[in-house]
Design a protein around this motif. Structure first.
Motif, PDB file in Angstrom:
ATOM      1  N   GLU A 127     -14.935 -33.660  66.624  1.00  0.00           N
ATOM      2  CA  GLU A 127     -13.929 -32.614  66.425  1.00  0.00           C
ATOM      3  C   GLU A 127     -12.790 -33.110  65.535  1.00  0.00           C
ATOM      4  N   PHE A 128     -12.485 -34.387  65.616  1.00  0.00           N
ATOM      5  CA  PHE A 128     -11.465 -34.989  64.758  1.00  0.00           C
ATOM      6  C   PHE A 128     -11.912 -34.876  63.297  1.00  0.00           C
ATOM      7  N   LEU A 129     -13.190 -35.139  63.057  1.00  0.00           N
ATOM      8  CA  LEU A 129     -13.741 -35.072  61.704  1.00  0.00           C
ATOM      9  C   LEU A 129     -13.622 -33.660  61.137  1.00  0.00           C
ATOM     10  N   TRP A 130     -13.876 -32.664  61.981  1.00  0.00           N
ATOM     11  CA  TRP A 130     -13.753 -31.270  61.544  1.00  0.00           C
ATOM     12  C   TRP A 130     -12.293 -30.959  61.183  1.00  0.00           C
ATOM     13  N   LEU A 131     -11.359 -31.415  62.010  1.00  0.00           N
ATOM     14  CA  LEU A 131      -9.939 -31.166  61.750  1.00  0.00           C
ATOM     15  C   LEU A 131      -9.517 -31.809  60.428  1.00  0.00           C
ATOM     16  N   LEU A 132      -9.919 -33.036  60.205  1.00  0.00           N
ATOM     17  CA  LEU A 132      -9.572 -33.726  58.957  1.00  0.00           C
ATOM     18  C   LEU A 132     -10.169 -33.010  57.755  1.00  0.00           C
ATOM     19  N   GLY A 133     -11.383 -32.478  57.919  1.00  0.00           N
ATOM     20  CA  GLY A 133     -12.003 -31.720  56.831  1.00  0.00           C
ATOM     21  C   GLY A 133     -11.207 -30.478  56.486  1.00  0.00           C
ATOM     22  N   GLN A 134     -10.710 -29.789  57.507  1.00  0.00           N
ATOM     23  CA  GLN A 134      -9.895 -28.591  57.273  1.00  0.00           C
ATOM     24  C   GLN A 134      -8.575 -28.941  56.597  1.00  0.00           C
ATOM     25  N   ILE A 135      -7.956 -30.035  57.067  1.00  0.00           N
ATOM     26  CA  ILE A 135      -6.684 -30.459  56.473  1.00  0.00           C
ATOM     27  C   ILE A 135      -6.875 -30.811  55.000  1.00  0.00           C
ATOM     28  N   HIS A 136      -7.979 -31.474  54.690  1.00  0.00           N
ATOM     29  CA  HIS A 136      -8.210 -31.880  53.307  1.00  0.00           C
ATOM     30  C   HIS A 136      -8.545 -30.688  52.420  1.00  0.00           C
ATOM     31  N   SER A 137      -9.424 -29.817  52.872  1.00  0.00           N
ATOM     32  CA  SER A 137      -9.853 -28.699  52.021  1.00  0.00           C
ATOM     33  C   SER A 137      -8.742 -27.670  51.843  1.00  0.00           C
ATOM     34  N   LYS A 138      -8.072 -27.295  52.927  1.00  0.00           N
ATOM     35  CA  LYS A 138      -7.009 -26.295  52.826  1.00  0.00           C
ATOM     36  C   LYS A 138      -5.712 -26.902  52.297  1.00  0.00           C
ATOM     37  N   GLY A 139      -5.578 -28.221  52.463  1.00  0.00           N
ATOM     38  CA  GLY A 139      -4.378 -28.894  51.966  1.00  0.00           C
ATOM     39  C   GLY A 139      -4.289 -28.912  50.456  1.00  0.00           C
ATOM     40  N   GLU A 140      -5.419 -28.632  49.773  1.00  0.00           N
ATOM     41  CA  GLU A 140      -5.423 -28.583  48.311  1.00  0.00           C
ATOM     42  C   GLU A 140      -4.497 -27.501  47.775  1.00  0.00           C
ATOM     43  N   ARG A 141      -4.167 -26.515  48.624  1.00  0.00           N
ATOM     44  CA  ARG A 141      -3.268 -25.444  48.187  1.00  0.00           C
ATOM     45  C   ARG A 141      -1.861 -25.969  47.938  1.00  0.00           C
ATOM     46  N   ASN A 142      -1.549 -27.097  48.560  1.00  0.00           N
ATOM     47  CA  ASN A 142      -0.295 -27.803  48.242  1.00  0.00           C
ATOM     48  C   ASN A 142      -0.694 -29.231  47.866  1.00  0.00           C
ATOM     49  N   ALA A 143      -1.262 -29.341  46.669  1.00  0.00           N
ATOM     50  CA  ALA A 143      -1.879 -30.595  46.231  1.00  0.00           C
ATOM     51  C   ALA A 143      -0.893 -31.754  46.212  1.00  0.00           C
ATOM     52  N   GLU A 144       0.343 -31.474  45.820  1.00  0.00           N
ATOM     53  CA  GLU A 144       1.341 -32.545  45.734  1.00  0.00           C
ATOM     54  C   GLU A 144       1.623 -33.146  47.105  1.00  0.00           C
ATOM     55  N   LEU A 145       1.773 -32.271  48.128  1.00  0.00           N
ATOM     56  CA  LEU A 145       2.019 -32.754  49.487  1.00  0.00           C
ATOM     57  C   LEU A 145       0.820 -33.551  49.997  1.00  0.00           C
ATOM     58  N   LEU A 146      -0.382 -33.051  49.734  1.00  0.00           N
ATOM     59  CA  LEU A 146      -1.591 -33.749  50.182  1.00  0.00           C
ATOM     60  C   LEU A 146      -1.698 -35.127  49.521  1.00  0.00           C
ATOM     61  N   ARG A 147      -1.404 -35.202  48.219  1.00  0.00           N
ATOM     62  CA  ARG A 147      -1.450 -36.497  47.533  1.00  0.00           C
ATOM     63  C   ARG A 147      -0.451 -37.475  48.146  1.00  0.00           C
ATOM     64  N   SER A 148       0.741 -36.977  48.450  1.00  0.00           N
ATOM     65  CA  SER A 148       1.756 -37.844  49.072  1.00  0.00           C
ATOM     66  C   SER A 148       1.268 -38.364  50.415  1.00  0.00           C
ATOM     67  N   TYR A 149       0.611 -37.483  51.160  1.00  0.00           N
ATOM     68  CA  TYR A 149       0.137 -37.917  52.475  1.00  0.00           C
ATOM     69  C   TYR A 149      -0.978 -38.955  52.337  1.00  0.00           C
ATOM     70  N   LEU A 150      -1.881 -38.721  51.394  1.00  0.00           N
ATOM     71  CA  LEU A 150      -3.006 -39.646  51.230  1.00  0.00           C
ATOM     72  C   LEU A 150      -2.551 -41.019  50.746  1.00  0.00           C
ATOM     73  N   LEU A 151      -1.400 -41.087  50.069  1.00  0.00           N
ATOM     74  CA  LEU A 151      -0.842 -42.385  49.720  1.00  0.00           C
ATOM     75  C   LEU A 151      -0.411 -43.150  50.975  1.00  0.00           C
ATOM     76  N   PHE A 152       0.025 -42.399  51.979  1.00  0.00           N
ATOM     77  CA  PHE A 152       0.441 -42.990  53.263  1.00  0.00           C
ATOM     78  C   PHE A 152      -0.766 -43.266  54.161  1.00  0.00           C
ATOM     79  N   ASP A 153      -1.685 -42.322  54.190  1.00  0.00           N
ATOM     80  CA  ASP A 153      -2.830 -42.415  55.106  1.00  0.00           C
ATOM     81  C   ASP A 153      -4.049 -41.785  54.427  1.00  0.00           C
ATOM     82  N   ASN A 154      -4.801 -42.578  53.702  1.00  0.00           N
ATOM     83  CA  ASN A 154      -5.944 -42.062  52.946  1.00  0.00           C
ATOM     84  C   ASN A 154      -7.175 -41.941  53.854  1.00  0.00           C
ATOM     85  N   PHE A 155      -7.141 -40.890  54.716  1.00  0.00           N
ATOM     86  CA  PHE A 155      -8.241 -40.734  55.668  1.00  0.00           C
ATOM     87  C   PHE A 155      -9.560 -40.367  54.983  1.00  0.00           C
TER      88      PHE A 155
END
Length: 373
Positions: free
Chosen positions: A334-362
């Protein structure tokens, strides 16, 4: 489908057996401890081994005639109720006997109140008819005493009785609802500070929600709001998840509910140094609650990422990998599903997602168990 075979009835039956097992293993020791200050009475109960059906009949008749109970009468009745359902049935068939116990419950002698509450608690181990009678004659008093935190042993015993009724008696539960049980529970939950008392309140509400057709959406929303801004515990996560399952999705968009996102993340952060398998259920519930928010509203993903970047105390990749090392496959799935949703839908705010992945590149740093591939 037969009503008795429905999934809801199965859940109620299972919970009822769990509660009764708890009563027989934990409560006796706790109540003996509470009674320890009653002097010679504590010595007397040590020699009680078996209370016969005939003795129960005699006790019921005696307290009915005298219109009062001695402390030892209450103790012997209480032990008798715990020993067999036949003893309970014989007592309940004595019209007016239960009223005498209720009278002692409402008196001014704390020791008698506690013994009477214990007596009703063990009596509530009986069938639906028995629980309905307790709710009818003692419900308002049990609710009032459960609302008083100053006498903790008495409050706890009243909660145990209410839980027995709500967990096993539809008719008794409906009576308690008309007497204001749910309103009082929500009020208590919003102000309680003692976690042990909070657990009692939460379990009683959780059992009451089995009758969701009798609980309004507004009330369920109020229950969730009671947790806004508070530290979450396993019991509160369990109740929150149950409430979320009964709520309309549009309510998840409101601010008290988005606050829960932060609290779930705080909970996950708080258990990072613990033995994770012992927290598996609570981790899973936290992930599911976060997932419900993500599904209901894409903006919740921004809330998750921004809060994570602000706090910087939890990395999803670290928690996921630690769960994977402990072979916690249901959690990882279920964690994997949640991370998939965060990554796919997070593309709508690409800058925020990039900042997060610099901190935690899951995306690159998680190690998915082979069993899930």
């Amino acid at each position: 489908m037969n009503v008795d075979d429905s999934p809801l009835e199965h859940i109620r039956t299972q919970k009822r057996y769990e509660l009764k097992w708890e009563q027989k293993t934990h409560r006796k020791k706790e109540l003996d401890r509470n009674r320890a200050g009653l002097g010679e009475l504590h010595h007397s109960i040590g020699v009680i081994e078996h209370i016969s059906e005939q003795e129960i009949k005699g006790l019921a008749g005696r307290i009915k005639r005298r219109k009062r109970c001695d402390p030892l009468d209450l103790v012997r009745l209480s032990y008798g109720f715990q020993q067999s359902r036949e003893n309970i049935s014989h007592f309940i068939r004595t019209t007016g006997a239960i009223n005498v116990i209720v009278k002692e419950l409402t008196g001014h002698d704390y020791n008698l109140q506690l013994l009477a509450a214990e007596c009703l608690c063990n009596l509530s181990l009986g069938d639906d008819v028995c629980c309905e009678k307790i709710a009818n004659f003692a419900g308002t008093y049990l609710i009032a005493l459960a609302e008083n935190p100053n006498c903790r042993p008495l409050q706890q015993t009243c909660f145990w009785t209410l839980q027995n009724i709500v967990g096993s008696s539809p008719k008794g539960s409906k009576l308690l609802f008309t007497q204001g049980l749910v309103v009082v529970l929500v009020r208590l939950l919003s102000t309680v500070t003692d976690q042990e008392a909070a657990d009692d309140i939460i379990l009683t509400i959780e059992l009451a929600l089995n009758y969701e057709q009798d609980i309004e959406q507004n009330t369920i929303s109020q229950i969730v709001q009671c947790f806004a801004g508070k530290e979450l515990h396993p019991s509160s996560l369990r109740l929150l998840y149950k409430c979320y399952g009964l709520l309309h999705n549009d309510l998840l968009l409101h601010s008290p509910f988005t606050n829960i996102i932060r609290q779930c993340l705080d909970y996950l952060s708080s258990i990072m140094d613990r033995h994770l398998p012992t927290c598996a259920a609570s981790i899973l519930l936290s992930i599911r609650i976060l997932a419900l928010h993500v599904v209901a509203n894409d903006n919740c993903i921004e809330e998750v990422l921004q809060y994570q970047l602000h706090k910087r105390t939890l990395k999803f990749s670290t928690l996921f990998n630690n769960c994977a090392k402990e072979d916690m496959l249901p959690v990882c799935k279920e964690f994997l599903w949640l991370l998939g949703q965060i990554h796919s839908k997070g593309e709508r705010n690409a800058e925020l997602l990039r900042s997060y992945l610099l901190f935690d590149n899951f995306v690159e740093q998680i190690s998915v168990p082979k069993a899930l591939l």
